[in-house]
Design a protein around this motif. Structure first.
Motif, PDB file in Angstrom:
ATOM      1  N   GLN A  35       8.785   8.425  -3.881  1.00 18.89           N
ATOM      2  CA  GLN A  35       7.776   9.598  -3.924  1.00 18.89           C
ATOM      3  C   GLN A  35       8.042  10.415  -2.532  1.00 18.89           C
ATOM      4  O   GLN A  35       7.057  11.336  -2.316  1.00 18.89           O
ATOM      5  N   ALA A  88      16.238   7.708 -13.612  1.00 10.76           N
ATOM      6  CA  ALA A  88      15.904   7.448 -11.979  1.00 10.76           C
ATOM      7  C   ALA A  88      17.074   8.312 -11.312  1.00 10.76           C
ATOM      8  O   ALA A  88      16.871   9.047 -10.432  1.00 10.76           O
ATOM      9  N   GLN A 138      13.865   4.200  -6.699  1.00  6.99           N
ATOM     10  CA  GLN A 138      12.992   4.941  -7.262  1.00  6.99           C
ATOM     11  C   GLN A 138      11.515   3.959  -7.389  1.00  6.99           C
ATOM     12  O   GLN A 138      10.514   4.778  -7.429  1.00  6.99           O
ATOM     13  N   ASN A 190      18.445  11.011 -12.524  1.00  5.80           N
ATOM     14  CA  ASN A 190      17.818  12.515 -12.785  1.00  5.80           C
ATOM     15  C   ASN A 190      17.048  12.943 -11.810  1.00  5.80           C
ATOM     16  O   ASN A 190      16.546  13.945 -11.288  1.00  5.80           O
ATOM     17  N   GLN A 191      16.014  12.112 -11.298  1.00  3.10           N
ATOM     18  CA  GLN A 191      14.754  12.133 -10.661  1.00  3.10           C
ATOM     19  C   GLN A 191      15.408  12.224  -9.306  1.00  3.10           C
ATOM     20  O   GLN A 191      14.937  13.262  -8.564  1.00  3.10           O
ATOM     21  N   ARG A 221      17.195  15.822  -8.976  1.00  5.32           N
ATOM     22  CA  ARG A 221      16.186  16.986  -8.954  1.00  5.32           C
ATOM     23  C   ARG A 221      15.600  16.882  -7.547  1.00  5.32           C
ATOM     24  O   ARG A 221      15.522  17.986  -7.003  1.00  5.32           O
TER      25      ARG A 221
END
Length: 368
Positions: free
Chosen positions: A262, A287, A256, A289-290, A293
């Motif tokens: 990014q 993190a 992350q 969840n990011q 996705r």
């Protein structure tokens, strides 16, 4: 801003509650009419969440309206959340698993049509997971989630067999004998060389072809570049027994906070296999969840679960304060993927874990 980006930004997101209704190994599907969005495909029961309506209340209402089944008193376990962009429509699915009791199943098992005229079909789980019933793209991640078993065994580290002349041989013999049939197993040797670990794990999978294996991404000591170089050299990655790779809490936060958070996740994390990650708090769940996705957006195998730990106190980490069931339950509500309980648990605690928001439990001593 490109026209397509403007269009996507202005597209209204439709919030949907999805009920994965099942009884034992039978799952209930509806069939979408050809004229509908994503028509001529099967789907799980569910529908739009109305304004000022919670997901669980919407799910109960939609199931009753579509099938006549009253699930108000049934246990509902959140599997996760999925955001999917179809181009012409964006949906955000809040997915729950709903187990029917025998009386409900007997009452509705012969129904061929729902209350809205849609075709209904009870299907075998194995056929469902094999893709024999095509689903809309947004639903396919759910099939990956449903592969998680109720219990996951974790191997002892290699150091546990340090008193033996050949610790690796002792480790192999013990786990070959004590792993349950068709078990899901998180295989971790810890502090073994890459070549030694690969050889030992490969031998275990050869001797126990019935098991499904979760492998650690690294031993925790490699940089992102070294991870990538190591993984691309491992023939082990494509072994059919491997169901997922595991990221530790530290590796997840490193991802992350690095440049890879990014850009493409595949730069530092295996692209060809599903993932399971470890989380201990709200920050690491955010993190996870990011990452989940991003994997879905890139059409990569998804994050199929997270270990949230420790639920209870453990012998291996006696100085670590346990979360307890209430705090653990609060963390499960934050996750966009199924939650696996870890720490001081046994396979017999699966029903309690479900009551507090989990779908599976994991451990060492009680699981071998």
């Amino acid at each position: 801003m490109p026209a397509s980006t403007k269009a996507n930004a202005s597209t209204k997101v439709v919030n949907v509650a999805v009920a994965v209704i099942y009884y034992k190994n039978c799952y209930l599907l509806g069939f979408r009419h050809a004229a509908q969005h994503q028509g001529n495909l099967y789907e799980f029961v569910g529908g739009k969440i109305e304004a000022q309506e919670g997901a669980e209340r919407a799910l109960i209402r939609e199931v009753a309206e579509e099938t006549g089944i009253n699930v108000d008193d049934n246990l509902m376990v959140k599997l996760g959340r999925i955001h999917h962009d179809y181009g012409d429509k964006q949906v955000s699915l809040q997915v729950y698993q709903v187990e029917l009791i025998a009386e409900q199943y007997e009452q509705h098992k012969l129904a061929e049509y729902g209350l809205e005229g849609q075709a209904l079909k009870w299907v075998d789980k194995r056929a469902l997971l094999a893709g024999e019933y095509p689903l809309p793209a947004a639903n396919r991640t759910i099939l990956q989630w449903l592969q998680l078993p109720p219990a996951i065994a974790i191997t002892y580290p290699l150091a546990h067999f340090g008193g033996h002349t050949d610790p690796a041989a002792a480790w192999l013999a013990y786990h070959q004998q004590h792993l349950l049939p068709s078990a899901w197993v998180y295989v971790r040797l810890k502090d073994a060389s890459v070549s030694r670990a690969d050889r030992t794990i490969t031998q275990l999978m050869q001797q126990r072809p019935d098991i499904q294996v979760i492998l650690p991404l690294t031993d925790g000591s490699l940089s992102s570049a070294e991870i990538r170089d190591t993984l691309t050299s491992q023939a082990l990655m494509t072994h059919p027994s491997i169901s997922a790779y595991h990221l530790t809490h530290t590796e997840l936060l490193h991802w992350q906070h690095s440049q890879y958070g990014q850009t493409a996740a595949a730069d530092s994390i295996p692209a060809g296999q599903p993932l399971i990650v470890s989380c201990h708090n709200a920050e690491s769940i955010a993190a996870a969840n990011q990452l989940a996705r991003m994997r879905i957006q890139q059409q990569l195998p998804p994050v199929i679960g997270i270990f949230v730990s420790p639920v209870l106190s453990t012998q291996t980490h006696p100085d670590t304060a346990p979360l307890g069931w209430q705090a653990w339950s609060a963390l499960t509500k934050l996750a966009d993927m199924p939650v696996i309980g870890l720490g001081g648990l046994s396979p017999s605690m699966i029903d309690k874990a479900k009551q507090y928001g989990g779908v599976s439990v994991a451990g060492i001593r009680q699981f071998l």
